[in-house]
Design a protein around this motif. Structure first.
Motif, PDB file in Angstrom:
ATOM      1  N   ILE A  61      11.504   0.623  -7.837  1.00 22.07           N
ATOM      2  CA  ILE A  61      10.978  -0.736  -7.688  1.00 22.07           C
ATOM      3  C   ILE A  61       9.538  -0.629  -7.200  1.00 22.07           C
ATOM      4  O   ILE A  61       9.240   0.076  -6.238  1.00 22.07           O
ATOM      5  CB  ILE A  61      11.819  -1.563  -6.687  1.00 22.07           C
ATOM      6  CG1 ILE A  61      13.261  -1.715  -7.181  1.00 22.07           C
ATOM      7  CG2 ILE A  61      11.189  -2.953  -6.472  1.00 22.07           C
ATOM      8  CD1 ILE A  61      14.197  -2.396  -6.188  1.00 22.07           C
ATOM      9  N   LYS A  62       8.655  -1.361  -7.893  1.00 21.89           N
ATOM     10  CA  LYS A  62       7.246  -1.402  -7.467  1.00 21.89           C
ATOM     11  C   LYS A  62       6.870  -2.847  -7.152  1.00 21.89           C
ATOM     12  O   LYS A  62       7.254  -3.774  -7.891  1.00 21.89           O
ATOM     13  CB  LYS A  62       6.329  -0.890  -8.585  1.00 21.89           C
ATOM     14  CG  LYS A  62       6.426   0.600  -8.843  1.00 21.89           C
ATOM     15  CD  LYS A  62       5.429   0.995  -9.923  1.00 21.89           C
ATOM     16  CE  LYS A  62       5.459   2.508 -10.177  1.00 21.89           C
ATOM     17  NZ  LYS A  62       4.474   2.883 -11.210  1.00 21.89           N
ATOM     18  N   VAL A  63       6.135  -3.051  -6.063  1.00 21.35           N
ATOM     19  CA  VAL A  63       5.586  -4.361  -5.723  1.00 21.35           C
ATOM     20  C   VAL A  63       4.080  -4.212  -5.655  1.00 21.35           C
ATOM     21  O   VAL A  63       3.564  -3.361  -4.914  1.00 21.35           O
ATOM     22  CB  VAL A  63       6.157  -4.873  -4.374  1.00 21.35           C
ATOM     23  CG1 VAL A  63       5.467  -6.169  -3.963  1.00 21.35           C
ATOM     24  CG2 VAL A  63       7.670  -5.099  -4.487  1.00 21.35           C
ATOM     25  N   ASN A  64       3.394  -5.006  -6.490  1.00 23.43           N
ATOM     26  CA  ASN A  64       1.925  -4.904  -6.610  1.00 23.43           C
ATOM     27  C   ASN A  64       1.478  -3.463  -6.858  1.00 23.43           C
ATOM     28  O   ASN A  64       0.503  -2.969  -6.281  1.00 23.43           O
ATOM     29  CB  ASN A  64       1.243  -5.474  -5.356  1.00 23.43           C
ATOM     30  CG  ASN A  64       1.486  -6.974  -5.228  1.00 23.43           C
ATOM     31  OD1 ASN A  64       1.411  -7.700  -6.215  1.00 23.43           O
ATOM     32  ND2 ASN A  64       1.802  -7.419  -4.022  1.00 23.43           N
ATOM     33  N   GLY A  65       2.218  -2.772  -7.720  1.00 24.21           N
ATOM     34  CA  GLY A  65       1.853  -1.431  -8.157  1.00 24.21           C
ATOM     35  C   GLY A  65       2.293  -0.295  -7.260  1.00 24.21           C
ATOM     36  O   GLY A  65       2.160   0.874  -7.629  1.00 24.21           O
ATOM     37  N   LYS A  66       2.851  -0.606  -6.066  1.00 25.29           N
ATOM     38  CA  LYS A  66       3.267   0.449  -5.138  1.00 25.29           C
ATOM     39  C   LYS A  66       4.786   0.566  -5.111  1.00 25.29           C
ATOM     40  O   LYS A  66       5.494  -0.439  -5.031  1.00 25.29           O
ATOM     41  CB  LYS A  66       2.760   0.141  -3.724  1.00 25.29           C
ATOM     42  CG  LYS A  66       1.264   0.292  -3.570  1.00 25.29           C
ATOM     43  CD  LYS A  66       0.829  -0.056  -2.148  1.00 25.29           C
ATOM     44  CE  LYS A  66      -0.700   0.013  -2.032  1.00 25.29           C
ATOM     45  NZ  LYS A  66      -1.186  -0.601  -0.810  1.00 25.29           N
ATOM     46  N   THR A  67       5.277   1.819  -5.159  1.00 28.25           N
ATOM     47  CA  THR A  67       6.727   2.048  -5.072  1.00 28.25           C
ATOM     48  C   THR A  67       7.218   1.659  -3.681  1.00 28.25           C
ATOM     49  O   THR A  67       6.601   2.018  -2.675  1.00 28.25           O
ATOM     50  CB  THR A  67       7.046   3.532  -5.351  1.00 28.25           C
ATOM     51  OG1 THR A  67       6.602   3.835  -6.680  1.00 28.25           O
ATOM     52  CG2 THR A  67       8.540   3.798  -5.252  1.00 28.25           C
ATOM     53  N   VAL A  68       8.335   0.884  -3.646  1.00 26.24           N
ATOM     54  CA  VAL A  68       8.886   0.421  -2.368  1.00 26.24           C
ATOM     55  C   VAL A  68      10.375   0.729  -2.295  1.00 26.24           C
ATOM     56  O   VAL A  68      11.047   0.902  -3.320  1.00 26.24           O
ATOM     57  CB  VAL A  68       8.663  -1.098  -2.173  1.00 26.24           C
ATOM     58  CG1 VAL A  68       7.186  -1.421  -2.039  1.00 26.24           C
ATOM     59  CG2 VAL A  68       9.281  -1.901  -3.319  1.00 26.24           C
TER      60      VAL A  68
END
Length: 508
Positions: A61-68
């Motif tokens: 899962i990525k939020v605004n391009g960052k893996t979270v």
């Protein structure tokens, strides 16, 4: 394209059952993105993974391009993800404000500053066009208002990406229009929305793209401008779906249900049904059509013994059943698919198999001398599960674990199996996908063709027009007109529902 959320190759299992199998969904900034699938396809599971309620076995899962790594809803909130659940997470005895700030209360000198909280709620409701009374108790406001409170809860916590889980399933047509305006206003404010739904009309109206999943697998993402409802329906269920219900003309026989001069009060003691007459004959479907709150719920409850009759009579096959207790009504030959499947249709913490004998559990072969014979109960349940295509891991799975469509199929199987003379179907397809709707309409028509009387209550005008042989329009607790679907239009029905008196005084 800038994606604010990317779910890549998500897999989620429950005890070996694969609910999500390698699914990818990408939400662009400022879009309303539909997640489409049948009941039980895995839509809510996927969103519960995104919201941190479930942990995936595989995927990223990525939020605004960052893996979270979203291990709980608090982390989702911190990342700007908010979820408006299908079944509202509200405390009835609390006020609107208390529900919105619960867990995030503004403090002053160590105590909750409710004035500040109410002011913040007012500001948010004005900013997003979500009119609510911050001081009202949840128990006293409409379902549409409760949904606004759920939306405000997410906005209060700073949500930039909102997940709407089947948001129109419990709303009236007017409330649906208002919700669509609210979603558009949220997008204008820079939010992004994932809309879980199976209502194709709504997708075509408000969404830019749609990701389709079927039986837990990702089928693909399409641009709404490049598709149509028929194509989406076939992607969703894996076959062509008919939107018009094929049926021969009704051949009605004798009257089964005769309601004469019926008067009923609502829960507040106000008269909701006034001197109402209604007939339903064997071999026909009579649709009750009206704006919600015009007495239709009280009418159904009075016929089925769930509400006390103030005046008038209810006759079934010539026998007076007025004010019979619910069990006596069902034993007289009435089956009831209730408007609220959770409140009146199922015991959610009982196995689905037990739910399928709730009307007959006290009879042979299911019990003897007060002792349940579960072998017979589950044998019967398995027969109905197969016949009515109830998708469940097993007959012992708790009813609450099934999707809405499969819960509804279980109720219909239970009620139809008793071979009733009168089948009352109240909102039988509320919150269901096109495949389940097609299945249920076919079953209602089957009952009619088998010589049964069917009374259909629905707030969906196309359902009333499609399925009914005659339509009784209810307004302020009275039948103001009786029309045939072939001889009317949705526009004319709309006028009658708003109080136009054409045909008033006709007996059904």
């Amino acid at each position: 394209m800038d994606y604010v959320i990317e779910m890549l190759g998500i897999r989620k299992e429950f005890n070996g059952f694969v609910a999500n199998d390698n699914i990818t969904l990408q939400l662009a900034k400022g879009e309303i993105h539909a997640l489409l699938g049948e009941n039980g396809a895995g839509k809510s599971t996927l969103m519960n993974v995104l919201f941190g309620l479930y942990q995936p076995e595989a995927g990223e899962i990525k939020v605004n391009g960052k893996t979270v790594h979203i291990t709980n809803p608090n982390i989702a909130n911190e990342l700007g993800i908010g979820m408006v659940h299908q079944h509202f997470m509200l405390v009835d005895t609390f006020t609107v404000t208390e529900n919105i700030v619960l867990g995030n209360e503004p403090k002053k000198f160590g105590t909750v500053n409710m004035k500040q909280a109410e002011q913040k709620v007012r500001e948010l409701s004005e900013q997003y066009g979500l009119a609510v009374d911050p001081t009202a108790k949840i128990a006293d406001i409409s379902v549409g208002m409760q949904q606004r409170v759920e939306i405000l809860k997410t906005l209060y916590r700073g949500a930039e990406m909102l997940i709407f889980d089947e948001p129109t399933a419990v709303l009236t047509p007017q409330e649906i229009k208002e919700l669509i305006q609210i979603m558009r206003a949220l997008i204008k404010e820079g939010k992004s929305i994932i809309l879980i739904t199976h209502k194709l009309k709504e997708i075509m109206e408000v969404c830019e793209r749609v990701t389709v999943i079927r039986k837990g697998k990702g089928i693909g993402t399409v641009n709404v401008s490049e598709t149509n409802p028929n194509h989406l329906a076939s992607l969703m269920v894996g076959r062509d779906v008919t939107f018009t219900t094929e049926k021969a003309d009704a051949v009605p026989a004798q009257s089964v249900l005769e309601v004469r001069g019926l008067s009923v009060n609502d829960s507040r003691g106000v008269q909701a049904v006034r001197n109402l007459d209604l007939d339903v004959r064997a071999g026909e479907i009579v649709g009750i059509c009206g704006v919600d709150g015009n007495g239709q719920t009280e009418l159904i409850e009075a016929i089925t013994g769930l509400r006390k009759v103030k005046g008038g009579t209810v006759m079934l096959n010539g026998k007076n059943i007025t004010s019979f207790k619910p069990r006596k009504v069902t034993e007289s030959g009435v089956a009831h698919i209730p408007q609220d499947r959770h409140k009146h249709g199922l015991v959610l913490d009982y196995p689905i198999g037990v739910n399928m004998v709730l009307q007959t559990y006290y009879q042979n072969p299911f019990s003897k001398a007060g002792i349940m014979n579960y072998k017979e109960v589950y044998k019967k349940a398995n027969t109905l599960i197969e016949e009515f295509d109830v998708r469940t891991p097993s007959e012992t799975t708790l009813a609450r674990a099934l999707s809405g469509g499969n819960q509804q199929k279980a109720i219909i199987g239970r009620e139809v199996d008793r071979d009733p003379d009168l089948l009352i179907a109240a909102q039988p397809t509320r919150g269901l996908d096109v495949g389940a709707i097609e299945f249920i309409h076919r079953r209602l028509i089957e009952q009619r063709d088998n010589g049964k009387a069917v009374l259909l209550l629905s707030f969906e005008l196309d359902e009333i027009m499609n399925v009914s042989d005659r339509i009784a329009v209810i307004y302020e607790g009275q039948i103001v007109a009786v029309v045939e679907p072939k001889e009317t239009t949705e526009q004319e029905l709309g006028l009658l529902m708003a109080g136009s008196k054409k045909g008033a005084g006709e007996r059904v």
